[in-house]
Design a protein around this motif. Structure first.
Motif, short mmCIF file in Angstrom:
data_model
loop_
_atom_site.label_atom_id
_atom_site.label_comp_id
_atom_site.label_asym_id
_atom_site.label_seq_id
_atom_site.Cartn_x
_atom_site.Cartn_y
_atom_site.Cartn_z
N SER A 168 21.04 -20.45 -9.64
CA SER A 168 20.53 -21.70 -10.21
C SER A 168 20.02 -22.64 -9.13
O SER A 168 19.28 -23.59 -9.43
CB SER A 168 21.64 -22.39 -11.02
OG SER A 168 22.75 -22.69 -10.19
N LYS A 169 20.40 -22.39 -7.85
CA LYS A 169 19.99 -23.31 -6.77
C LYS A 169 18.63 -22.95 -6.17
O LYS A 169 17.96 -23.81 -5.61
CB LYS A 169 21.03 -23.31 -5.64
CG LYS A 169 22.35 -23.95 -6.01
CD LYS A 169 23.29 -23.96 -4.80
CE LYS A 169 22.71 -24.80 -3.67
NZ LYS A 169 23.62 -24.88 -2.51
N VAL A 170 18.25 -21.66 -6.27
CA VAL A 170 17.09 -21.20 -5.49
C VAL A 170 15.78 -21.88 -5.91
O VAL A 170 14.85 -21.98 -5.10
CB VAL A 170 16.93 -19.67 -5.58
CG1 VAL A 170 18.12 -18.97 -4.98
CG2 VAL A 170 16.73 -19.23 -7.03
N PHE A 171 15.72 -22.35 -7.18
CA PHE A 171 14.48 -22.99 -7.64
C PHE A 171 14.50 -24.51 -7.49
O PHE A 171 13.55 -25.19 -7.87
CB PHE A 171 14.21 -22.63 -9.11
CG PHE A 171 13.93 -21.17 -9.32
CD1 PHE A 171 12.75 -20.60 -8.84
CD2 PHE A 171 14.84 -20.36 -9.96
CE1 PHE A 171 12.48 -19.26 -9.03
CE2 PHE A 171 14.59 -19.01 -10.14
CZ PHE A 171 13.41 -18.45 -9.67
N GLY A 172 15.59 -25.05 -6.96
CA GLY A 172 15.67 -26.49 -6.77
C GLY A 172 14.91 -26.92 -5.52
O GLY A 172 14.89 -26.22 -4.50
N ILE A 173 14.29 -28.09 -5.58
CA ILE A 173 13.51 -28.57 -4.44
C ILE A 173 14.45 -28.91 -3.28
O ILE A 173 15.54 -29.45 -3.48
CB ILE A 173 12.66 -29.79 -4.85
CG1 ILE A 173 11.63 -30.11 -3.77
CG2 ILE A 173 13.52 -31.00 -5.18
CD1 ILE A 173 10.57 -31.10 -4.22
N PHE A 174 14.02 -28.55 -2.09
CA PHE A 174 14.75 -28.76 -0.83
C PHE A 174 16.01 -27.89 -0.72
O PHE A 174 16.82 -28.09 0.17
CB PHE A 174 15.15 -30.23 -0.63
CG PHE A 174 14.00 -31.19 -0.66
CD1 PHE A 174 12.85 -30.96 0.07
CD2 PHE A 174 14.07 -32.34 -1.43
CE1 PHE A 174 11.78 -31.85 0.03
CE2 PHE A 174 13.00 -33.24 -1.48
CZ PHE A 174 11.87 -32.98 -0.75
#
Length: 578
Positions: free
Chosen positions: A523-529
């Motif tokens: 779920s984190k890989v597509f978050g910005i930064f």
């Protein structure tokens, strides 16, 4: 206004002479069959009474009837079985729907001539039967007149003479015995038709009371007046609805049930119609017996004598309250939609202005941030060159970190600009060969020599936003290379059509055999930064996959990840063909 009087039926029009209208004669109305001895010697013996409809529908021949004016009002069941025409159609429409198109004009001319002259009608014409074949029918009709000679109705039969018709065309090839046999059969058939025709006349007379009851029982309020527009009859339907007494509706008293705001207008329209002999057509509100006003549509037409003067008026009133309420609701909805459209246009204009301001702001910020970065990069390079002989391994490492972070900052600024422009900047679609696009991307990337990238054969050609698709593939492939734990890694790009889609949608996948990603971090890989490794270990801005997600979703697609630690990673996204 009011119901028709009991003496008015669909067959009550009369003629003073063949083809001419005259004053109605009470004795001219159709009545139940007489039991007196004035019947011909050929009349059938007395028997148990049968329903006229059953008699007519049971006949093996087509039977029909028309008004004195020529308007067809009835066909028995045999006509609909023979022609295949929908029984819901009015008889006139059923006739025109079945008659061969090439024969319609001739049939109308001959029929109108017979009506005008008041003489029996006979005509052979083609009919399109229920099975789609073409048949020849002999139409016979005779006028039914009152004792005074006024034509009230026409009754007729239809006989299939196809065989006889073609037999005449081939008469030279038939022997005399065959011709005599055909003539005899035809004569028998016509005699039977005459008998059926007489039965039909009796059935029509017996049906008169039924049609009178039908007029009285209709859901609409049927009315009639004298030539001056005054009520002279009981007005049963109108009184049943309004609760007025018979005395109250007489003359122009029916107007008291009209809404006060509509009364003057109704009076003017009705007076004008009566004075000019034109159609009466209006709408008004009528007070019911319960005191509630409802909307009605009123229509009326003059009935003329043979000299052209108006003899009486007939018409109907129909409750249109539900229709008026629906119209009002539609108008309200249309007004609301117009207001919403105006608001949306204003909002779109504001958003367009804000987007322009944001683009200008992004340009200024980019320029103002990149300028000092370039200065830092230049100064650090000059210091490194000037102090080269004095630099230790540690200071050289620090200088490399400085160069890398300056480069990262520049990439971060460029990535943020790209991210902010997705969905706002106008782009142009073009025909895109995906296989060719992928090869160009691979050629532009710094792929390690031992690394292999394979592309599945049969990549589609799409009419799409080429630049956005290029950004997606470039980020996914470069990300797979950058985060691979070996220099001899492998990346495989595949495609498959999305079968449930009707718009030519495809699913692309970029698969690597790298270290993989723990599902806990998917779920984190597509978050910005967001990045799963230290930026000093792998130079990364944390914008690449968030950029991919935003581009794909702006094109109406979806993006997903499949990965396990030590089993590589697959990133899938869907993309529409056009």
């Amino acid at each position: 206004m009011i119901d028709a009087t009991p003496n008015q039926t669909p067959f009550s029009n009369t003629h003073s002479e063949p083809g001419k209208h005259s004053e109605p004669d009470e004795s001219s109305h159709l009545t139940a069959p007489s039991t007196s001895n004035d019947r011909s010697s050929t009349a059938p013996p007395a028997q148990a009474p049968l329903s006229p409809d059953r008699i007519l529908d049971a006949m093996p021949h087509i039977v029909w009837a028309a008004m004195a004016t020529g308007d067809i009002t009835y066909f028995n069941q045999r006509w609909y079985e023979y022609s295949g025409v929908d029984r819901e159609l009015p008889p006139n429409s059923a006739f025109h729907a079945a008659i061969h198109p090439d024969d319609r004009v001739r049939a109308i001319v001959v029929w109108q001539t017979a009506i005008a002259q008041g003489v029996p009608f006979q005509l052979e014409q083609r009919l399109l039967a229920a099975d789609g074949t073409e048949h020849w029918l002999l139409f016979d009709a005779v006028p039914v007149a009152t004792p005074h000679g006024h034509i009230q109705h026409w009754v007729g039969t239809c006989s299939d003479v196809t065989t006889h018709k073609y037999a005449n065309l081939e008469a030279c090839n038939l022997d005399v015995v065959a011709l005599e046999r055909q003539v005899k059969a035809q004569t028998t058939e016509l005699a039977a038709a005459d008998h059926h025709q007489s039965l039909f006349v009796e059935a029509l007379r017996e049906s008169e009371e039924r049609y009178r009851s039908l007029v009285i029982a209709t859901a609409q309020i049927v009315w009639n007046t004298d030539a001056e527009g005054k009520i002279t009859n009981p007005m049963r339907g109108w009184r049943a609805y309004t609760g007025q007494s018979e005395a109250e509706v007489q003359g122009w008293g029916w107007l008291d049930a009209i809404h006060p705001d509509d009364r003057d207008r109704t009076t003017q329209i009705w007076t004008h119609a009566v004075q000019t002999g034109t159609l009466y057509d209006t709408e008004y509100r009528v007070r019911g017996a319960d005191g509630i006003y409802r909307d009605f549509a009123a229509r009326g037409a003059p009935i003329r004598s043979e000299d052209g003067s108006v003899r009486e008026w007939v018409g109907f009133c129909n409750d249109i309250t539900a229709h008026k309420q629906a119209q009002a609701a539609l108008q309200t909805r249309a007004s609301e939609l117009a207001q919403t459209t105006t608001l949306l246009a204003q909002t779109a204009a504001i958003l367009e202005k804000r987007n322009a301001e944001l683009d200008q702001f992004a340009y200024v910020v980019s320029h103002d941030l990149k300028a000092p970065l370039r200065a830092i990069a230049n100064l650090s390079q000059w210091l490194e060159e000037d102090l080269n002989e004095y630099l230790t391994d540690d200071t050289r490492h620090q200088m490399n970190l400085l160069h890398g972070r300056v480069h990262r900052m520049e990439n971060l600024i460029n990535g943020l600009l790209q991210y902010s422009r997705i969905g706002r900047a106008a782009t142009q679609k073009e025909s895109t060969d995906v296989a060719k696009l992928l090869n160009e991307i691979v050629d532009d990337l710094a792929v390690p020599p031992a690394f292999t990238i394979t592309i599945q054969p049969g990549m589609p050609t799409l009419y799409t936003d080429r630049l956005r698709l290029e950004q997606v593939f470039s980020n996914l492939i470069s990300n797979a290379i950058k985060h691979h734990d070996r220099s001899d890694g492998h990346i495989h790009v595949t495609v498959r059509p999305v079968r449930a889609s009707h718009s030519g949608e495809y699913e692309f996948a970029v698969t690597d055999d790298g270290p993989g990603i723990d599902p806990a971090y998917h779920s984190k890989v597509f978050g910005i930064f967001q990045t799963l490794e230290s930026r000093d270990k792998v130079e990364n801005t944390g914008i690449g996959l968030s950029l991919v997600k935003k581009i794909v979703e702006s094109q109406g697609g979806t993006v997903a990840i499949e990965s396990q630690v030590g089993q590589g990673t697959t990133l899938r996204f869907t993309w529409k063909a056009g």
